[in-house]
Motif scaffolding. Structure first.
Motif, PDB file in Angstrom:
ATOM      1  N   THR A   1      19.642  37.776 113.837  1.00  0.00           N
ATOM      2  CA  THR A   1      19.009  38.431 114.978  1.00  0.00           C
ATOM      3  C   THR A   1      17.505  38.173 114.950  1.00  0.00           C
ATOM      4  OG1 THR A   1      20.693  40.163 114.967  1.00  0.00           O
ATOM      5  CG2 THR A   1      18.669  40.609 116.192  1.00  0.00           C
TER       6      THR A   1
ATOM      7  N   SER B   1      21.257  41.501 125.724  1.00  0.00           N
ATOM      8  CA  SER B   1      21.021  40.573 124.619  1.00  0.00           C
ATOM      9  C   SER B   1      21.439  39.175 125.055  1.00  0.00           C
ATOM     10  CB  SER B   1      21.794  40.999 123.368  1.00  0.00           C
ATOM     11  OG  SER B   1      23.181  41.085 123.654  1.00  0.00           O
TER      12      SER B   1
ATOM     13  N   ALA C   1      32.356  51.710 115.003  1.00  0.00           N
ATOM     14  CA  ALA C   1      31.172  51.662 114.154  1.00  0.00           C
ATOM     15  C   ALA C   1      31.301  50.590 113.093  1.00  0.00           C
ATOM     16  CB  ALA C   1      30.932  53.030 113.515  1.00  0.00           C
ATOM     17  N   SER C   2      32.521  50.374 112.586  1.00  0.00           N
ATOM     18  CA  SER C   2      32.777  49.343 111.579  1.00  0.00           C
ATOM     19  C   SER C   2      34.189  48.836 111.783  1.00  0.00           C
ATOM     20  CB  SER C   2      32.581  49.896 110.174  1.00  0.00           C
ATOM     21  OG  SER C   2      32.835  48.918 109.195  1.00  0.00           O
TER      22      SER C   2
ATOM     23  N   ARG D   1      33.536  47.886 119.487  1.00  0.00           N
ATOM     24  CA  ARG D   1      33.192  49.230 119.929  1.00  0.00           C
ATOM     25  C   ARG D   1      33.158  50.229 118.787  1.00  0.00           C
ATOM     26  NH1 ARG D   1      36.719  49.868 125.564  1.00  0.00           N
ATOM     27  NH2 ARG D   1      35.750  48.078 126.662  1.00  0.00           N
TER      28      ARG D   1
ATOM     29  N   SER E   1      29.862  45.340 111.812  1.00  0.00           N
ATOM     30  CA  SER E   1      29.253  46.633 112.140  1.00  0.00           C
ATOM     31  C   SER E   1      28.648  46.571 113.530  1.00  0.00           C
ATOM     32  CB  SER E   1      28.178  46.996 111.103  1.00  0.00           C
ATOM     33  OG  SER E   1      27.512  48.187 111.478  1.00  0.00           O
ATOM     34  N   ARG E   2      28.758  47.664 114.268  1.00  0.00           N
ATOM     35  CA  ARG E   2      28.223  47.698 115.613  1.00  0.00           C
ATOM     36  C   ARG E   2      26.694  47.676 115.618  1.00  0.00           C
ATOM     37  NH1 ARG E   2      30.265  52.734 118.755  1.00  0.00           N
ATOM     38  NH2 ARG E   2      28.943  53.725 117.181  1.00  0.00           N
ATOM     39  N   ASN E   3      26.087  48.222 114.589  1.00  0.00           N
ATOM     40  CA  ASN E   3      24.634  48.328 114.524  1.00  0.00           C
ATOM     41  C   ASN E   3      23.980  47.177 113.784  1.00  0.00           C
ATOM     42  OD1 ASN E   3      24.768  50.839 115.850  1.00  0.00           O
ATOM     43  ND2 ASN E   3      25.116  51.896 113.886  1.00  0.00           N
ATOM     44  N   LYS E   4      24.779  46.248 113.280  1.00  0.00           N
ATOM     45  CA  LYS E   4      24.236  45.126 112.533  1.00  0.00           C
ATOM     46  C   LYS E   4      24.937  43.850 112.950  1.00  0.00           C
ATOM     47  CE  LYS E   4      23.344  43.418 107.851  1.00  0.00           C
ATOM     48  NZ  LYS E   4      23.541  43.647 106.406  1.00  0.00           N
ATOM     49  N   THR E   5      24.152  42.835 113.226  1.00  0.00           N
ATOM     50  CA  THR E   5      24.714  41.566 113.666  1.00  0.00           C
ATOM     51  C   THR E   5      24.549  40.531 112.571  1.00  0.00           C
ATOM     52  OG1 THR E   5      24.146  42.072 115.951  1.00  0.00           O
ATOM     53  CG2 THR E   5      24.630  39.779 115.439  1.00  0.00           C
TER      54      THR E   5
ATOM     55  N   ASP F   1      13.795  48.654 123.621  1.00  0.00           N
ATOM     56  CA  ASP F   1      13.543  49.625 124.687  1.00  0.00           C
ATOM     57  C   ASP F   1      12.147  49.421 125.269  1.00  0.00           C
ATOM     58  OD1 ASP F   1      16.025  50.693 124.208  1.00  0.00           O
ATOM     59  OD2 ASP F   1      15.269  52.231 122.826  1.00  0.00           O
TER      60      ASP F   1
ATOM     61  N   GLN G   1      13.605  38.815 115.842  1.00  0.00           N
ATOM     62  CA  GLN G   1      12.767  39.988 116.016  1.00  0.00           C
ATOM     63  C   GLN G   1      11.598  39.664 116.950  1.00  0.00           C
ATOM     64  OE1 GLN G   1      13.757  42.899 114.692  1.00  0.00           O
ATOM     65  NE2 GLN G   1      15.512  41.803 113.786  1.00  0.00           N
TER      66      GLN G   1
END
Length: 835
Positions: A177, A264, A146-147, A144, A80-84, A202, A179
């Motif tokens: 990841t 990152s 989403a999944s 690139r 997933s792009r939003n989860k590593t 950000d 934190q």
């Protein structure tokens, strides 16, 4: 035909149901067929069987591999792009087949990772350490979509014909990841390195990655690498890319967003196979070159935490604080100068008021007889001339009233004209004589033999400053001005290569990423531009600003003194300690250069360039001792050439000590002998006020003095005070020499600086009493154990505070040297003792 046979063989020997031949699997099978075609199928008549299995995560596969069969484990997982999520491969070899290890090849998108088990890692002197348990984390290629479903394959093969048992397990790393401000703990070993991903949130442009462990050993390496495949996570390749540093208990690296386009990076932790890089013991050398050494248990429990670094507002606040501290000294000095000038103007107005006579002021005109008999031109004024001059309208010698003009107006007027003509002629002659370039101290003897002989004067039991200040002040001023011009020349030629070298050091650090080159306080190292520790450089600003302020103060006093000499002020001519400002100018310049070179040293502090930070410390200590001695012995103080030659010798030995002093007995013996002999020669020079000769008869004269004074008469020393100082100095220096010879400290530069500081403090204490009557032995990893957080404004560490305090202390010490004898400005010199 070979490819077709290979295809049939794969399909025929596959276990389980017929596989679904997707595009990635077809590509994998074609790759194996091509490999077999290129490499051959073994000996004639042998069949190399390839078995492919659909494998699952978190399942342990126990299998055997031989040279006749290969096994392919096919895995797939959703990215997933939003989860590593990390993927970790664990391999254990159950049989000790060191001669024929198993080769594991992990093929994934954009990367191929291969390793053998047992894993052979090499240490110092090519020592070999086998590891049968290996764990490797697979990098995650970017996506690139989403999944996306990604495939990877683990190929297992060997050249052993007997067969080797192994276990294979592939697992997901859920907490892959890191934190912000959240501690994460894990265990690593040489064969099982670990790395994790961090993504800049950000609003955060700079972070500090801190790694801690309760265990000093085993030695480990932390590395910061960009998000790419493959990841260099073994002891033999971790230094290939990114930033890295060795560590024992502590490690910290400041990471900036601008250095990583993907916003990152990976935090990689590798445990080294040996501990020498962190200062640990050296392992024994193997008896045979091919001998394998058991490494034992080298697992290390580690914590990692990523915290945001300071923002630009803290930088601005730190710079303003630093400037505010030292500019306040300028404001305070300016205020005190204005108050002093105002007070002096009031005194002058009070003294020369036309309506006040000497009787009304309550003071009597100053008499030159109160100040001794030496005038500026070496002659003695007649009493009649002095009496007349004391009542003249000229304000050089006394006070002015109206009554003398009423009683003898014509005589006073004529006498005033005569004095003016004489002063004009004298000033013209003086300016012409001072402009002659041929005027040097050695051109003629400035001590008149008609008054007394040098040997007689300097061997009196009680010496006064007037006995040792008989040379022409113009010659002495030129002599001491050479100190300033010489140190300015030395500073230019010394600083230029230093600046060039530290810029090269910083460039090497930035290019190679090797942060073991420089010994920063990584927990409080704030970068700015190409500089890795801007705060340590900024804190040296105090030396420069306070050194410049001291030069301005000396310049003001020099101008005031010259004006007093122009108007023939008797206090300036014949009272107080003779004022020569050349050494003061040299001291102020040395203080400024100390700040500049200390800043250069802190660009990349390490053992080899520590001499940059200490060179002008030696200069300052030597100049302060010379200035103390010059105050009471202006005629016999060392010349600038001799002084700087001696200081050059000190710096030369400092360099030799850095290069050869570590554990070298011969060097320490030679240095100790030179140190003791130099102390004895200098003691003799000071005791006899320079009136002794170093020639072939020196030993005979020493024996004669010992015989006559100690054996025959048992008389005490003639100069008690000098003897006390010199005995104490010799005891201290001999003790320091003995300590160096016995302990042989690795930090030779600090040892040499301690010698200079001890001698300076000893002589300074002696002067005050008579007037009233400063670890490079550790590796970079070990040094990081002493790294500490910022303690002032979240910007400065304890060493920065040391810079602030030491610059202020040195400035204050210089002011003490400058003003400590101001109370003698009205005392004639034949009443001031020399010691």
């Amino acid at each position: 035909m070979v490819l077709r046979s290979c295809w049939k063989s794969r399909h025929k020997n596959s276990s389980g149901p017929a596989p679904c031949w997707t595009r990635p699997r077809l590509a994998a099978l074609l790759w194996l067929c091509v490999t077999q075609f290129v490499c051959g199928s073994g000996a004639e008549g042998e069949t190399n069987t390839v078995i492919q299995k659909d494998a699952e995560f978190d399942v342990t596969y126990n299998d055997t591999v031989t040279s006749e069969n290969q096994t392919i484990y096919a895995f797939n997982h959703t990215v997933s792009r939003n989860k590593t999520e990390g993927v970790r491969v664990f391999v254990d070899v159950l049989s000790q087949g060191f001669e024929s290890p198993i080769l594991f090849v992990v093929r994934q998108k954009q990367a191929v990772v291969s390793f053998q088990v047992p894993l052979i890692l090499r240490g110092l002197y090519q020592r070999k350490y086998p590891y049968s348990h290996v764990g490797r984390t697979l990098c995650q290629p970017p996506t690139r979509a989403a999944s996306e479903t990604q495939y990877f394959f683990v190929d297992v093969s060997t050249l052993s014909s007997l067969g080797t048992n192994y276990q294979l397990r592939v697992s997901r790393v859920e907490s892959f990841t890191l934190q912000t401000d959240k501690k994460f703990s894990f265990t690593a070993s040489p064969s099982q390195p670990q790395y994790f991903k961090y993504v800049f949130p950000d609003g955060v442009d700079t972070v500090i990655v801190k790694v801690n462990s309760e265990m000093t050993f085993p030695c480990s390496v932390m590395s910061i690498q960009d998000i790419q495949c493959p990841v260099y996570d073994l002891d033999n390749n971790v230094a290939f890319i990114g930033m890295y540093q060795t560590m024992t208990k502590k490690g910290a690296i400041t990471v900036q967003r601008k250095d990583f386009p993907s916003n990152s990076f990976y935090v990689v932790v590798v445990v080294k196979t040996e501990d020498e890089a962190c200062g640990g013991p050296l392992r024994f050398y193997p008896l045979r070159p091919d001998e394998l050494i058991d490494a034992g248990n080298r697992s290390k429990f580690i914590d990692v935490i990523v915290t945001p670094a300071i923002n630009s507002a803290v930088y601005v606040r730190g710079m303003l604080f630093c400037l505010g501290i030292f500019l306040s000294f300028y404001l305070l000095t300016l205020l005190m100068t204005c108050l002093e000038n105002k007070r002096m103007k009031k005194r002058e107005v009070f003294q020369i008021a036309p309506d006040m006579s000497p009787a009304e002021t309550g003071k009597t005109p100053a008499s030159p007889y109160e100040y001794g008999s030496f005038a500026d031109n070496g002659s003695t004024l007649s009493s009649e001339a002095i009496t007349d001059s004391a009542t003249s309208t000229d304000n050089n010698y006394g006070y002015v009233g109206r009554e003398p003009f009423k009683r003898r107006p014509i005589l006073n007027h004529l006498h005033h004209i005569a004095i003016r003509i004489e002063q004009s002629l004298d000033s013209i002659g003086r300016s012409r004589q001072e402009s002659l370039s041929s005027v040097e101290e050695d051109d003629y003897d400035t001590l008149d033999d008609i008054n007394s002989d040098k040997n007689i004067v300097r061997t009196k039991k009680f010496l006064c400053v007037s006995d040792l200040s008989r040379k022409d002040k113009r010659i002495l001023s030129k002599k001491y001005q050479i100190y300033f011009w010489n140190i300015a020349t030395i500073a230019v030629f010394y600083a230029l290569p230093v600046v060039q070298l530290v810029i090269t050091y910083q460039t090497v650090v930035n290019v190679t990423g090797n942060q073991d080159i420089c010994f920063y306080n990584f927990l409080c190292a704030h970068p700015l531009g190409a500089l890795s520790a801007f705060n340590n450089i900024l804190s040296n600003l105090g030396y420069v600003l306070l050194g410049l302020l001291f030069l301005l103060i000396v310049l003001k006093r020099d101008i005031v003194h010259n004006r007093a000499l122009v108007r023939n002020d008797l206090n300036a001519l014949e009272c107080g300690i003779p004022k020569h400002f050349g050494l003061y100018y040299a001291m102020g310049t040395a203080l400024m250069m100390e700040g500049l070179l200390s800043a250069c040293y802190h660009v990349c502090p390490n053992y080899t360039n520590f001499q940059f930070d200490t060179s002008f410390m030696y200069m300052i200590a030597g100049l302060c001792m010379l200035k103390l001695y010059q105050k009471r012995h202006p005629d016999i103080n060392a010349s600038a050439y001799t002084a700087y030659a001696c200081l050059a010798g000190v710096i030369f030995f400092s360099v030799l000590g850095v290069v050869f002093g570590k554990g070298n007995t011969v060097f320490w013996i030679i240095f100790s002998v030179i140190h003791i002999l130099s102390t004895m020669l200098l003691s003799t020079q000071l005791y006899y006020m320079g009136r002794w000769r170093l020639d072939s008869g020196i030993l005979r004269r020493i024996v004669y003095v010992i015989y006559t004074d100690c054996i025959r008469q048992c008389s005490g020393p003639m100069y008690i005070d000098r003897m006390v100082l010199l005995v104490m100095g010799n005891i201290v220096n001999w003790s320091l020499a003995a300590y160096g010879l016995i302990e042989r400290p690795n930090d030779f530069a600090s040892y040499l600086l301690a010698i200079a500081i001890c001698n300076l403090l000893l002589y300074f204490a002696f002067y005050i009493i008579m007037k009233g009557l400063s670890t490079w032995q550790k590796t970079p990893a070990e040094s990081r154990e002493h790294n500490r957080d910022c303690i002032l404004l979240s910007f400065f560490d304890d060493h920065d505070i040391w810079h602030f305090l030491s610059s202020i202390a040195m400035f204050g010490s210089f002011l003490v040297l400058l003003t400590m004898d101001d109370d003698l400005d009205t005392v004639q010199r034949d009443k001031i003792l020399a010691f």
